[in-house]
Design an enzyme around this catalytic site. Sequence first.
Site, PDB file in Angstrom:
ATOM      1  N   HIS A  34       0.687  -1.642   0.252  1.00 48.01           N
ATOM      2  CA  HIS A  34       0.225   0.013   0.070  1.00 48.01           C
ATOM      3  C   HIS A  34       0.869   0.684   0.264  1.00 48.01           C
ATOM      4  O   HIS A  34       2.173   1.364   0.056  1.00 48.01           O
ATOM      5  CB  HIS A  34      -1.097  -0.301   1.562  1.00 48.01           C
ATOM      6  CG  HIS A  34      -0.261  -0.197   2.544  1.00 48.01           C
ATOM      7  ND1 HIS A  34       0.550   0.552   2.498  1.00 48.01           N
ATOM      8  CD2 HIS A  34      -0.490  -1.042   3.935  1.00 48.01           C
ATOM      9  CE1 HIS A  34       1.318   0.155   4.241  1.00 48.01           C
ATOM     10  NE2 HIS A  34       0.902  -1.478   4.560  1.00 48.01           N
ATOM     11  N   HIS A  37       3.839   1.263   1.957  1.00 50.26           N
ATOM     12  CA  HIS A  37       5.065   0.885   1.676  1.00 50.26           C
ATOM     13  C   HIS A  37       5.825   1.774   0.564  1.00 50.26           C
ATOM     14  O   HIS A  37       6.803   1.064   0.396  1.00 50.26           O
ATOM     15  CB  HIS A  37       4.767  -0.922   0.754  1.00 50.26           C
ATOM     16  CG  HIS A  37       4.067  -2.137   1.753  1.00 50.26           C
ATOM     17  ND1 HIS A  37       2.749  -1.753   2.047  1.00 50.26           N
ATOM     18  CD2 HIS A  37       4.869  -2.749   2.782  1.00 50.26           C
ATOM     19  CE1 HIS A  37       2.943  -3.055   3.061  1.00 50.26           C
ATOM     20  NE2 HIS A  37       3.660  -3.519   3.460  1.00 50.26           N
TER      21      HIS A  37
END
Length: 294
Positions: A34, A37
Amino acid sequence: MERLDDPTLLRAQCDAWRAAGDTLAFVPTMGALHAGHLALVDEARRRADRVVVSIFVNPTQFGPGEDLDSYPRTLEADAAACAEGGVAALFAPRAEAMYPPGDQTRVTVQGVAHDLCGAHRPGHFEGVATVVSKLFNVVGPCVAVFGRKDYQQLQVLKRLARDLFFPIEVVGVATVREPDGLALSSRNVYLSPEDRARALAIPRGLSAAANAYAEGERRADALVGTARAIIEAAVDRIDYVTLADADDVTPLADDESIAAPPRSGRAVLAVAARVGKTRLIDNLVLGEDPPPLR
Ligand code: PAF
């Protein structure tokens, strides 16, 4: 982007890049990537010539009854996001490649891994330290980038790198939040709309404590009590709401103050709570991290 699943081939690739004069940054993940990250990938790109991302849902860090089997796995979407984000190599090994038959070695970090999630998820940090040690050995000298949402994990891995002389600099990146304050997590996909609304008590509780801190409150019981009252009214179960030393992650006693010796003056307010079946964690280093809600 290279896609690799064999540790030996990843090591050869990383060695070849370094031999050609390139620096490496490494982002270990369990996938279901997401925006949090991708912020790690961005930081990695700023710090090195080549970025390596690993995606591996590590079985040894899940306890009995935890969500190993249901953990979201979205490898092809993750690979597309990595390619788009300028990742040079994506390493997505099978479990047998990381834990070949006969594997018998585990890595244990003491002190800093003892409380908070260490106390509530027995064996969790041993699994994390073991897999990250394997990954560090395969990737070799680099900057390794982790999220500060997993605050205790970050401190455990800094300690691990120092204690075992890994030629690796471990750096943390600020938590990425939704506009309403919820910290991004791969586990947020488990939340029903009702559970997600209740989960917002976590950033609200942390923000209330941050406001109390900004107004001069330094007593552990008052700061924890402020956050806890808001969170426990909404969630199904609190694992912990704890104020801990920001460096060694030892909890402050109720009658301690952040400001009084032997405390360093830096403290993290950390939360783990269950909403429905979902376990969520979040934290703030008081006076340093911006409150989730302003
Ligand atoms: O934070 C995670 O995603 C995992 O704990 C890590 C560091 C990749 C180890 O499996």
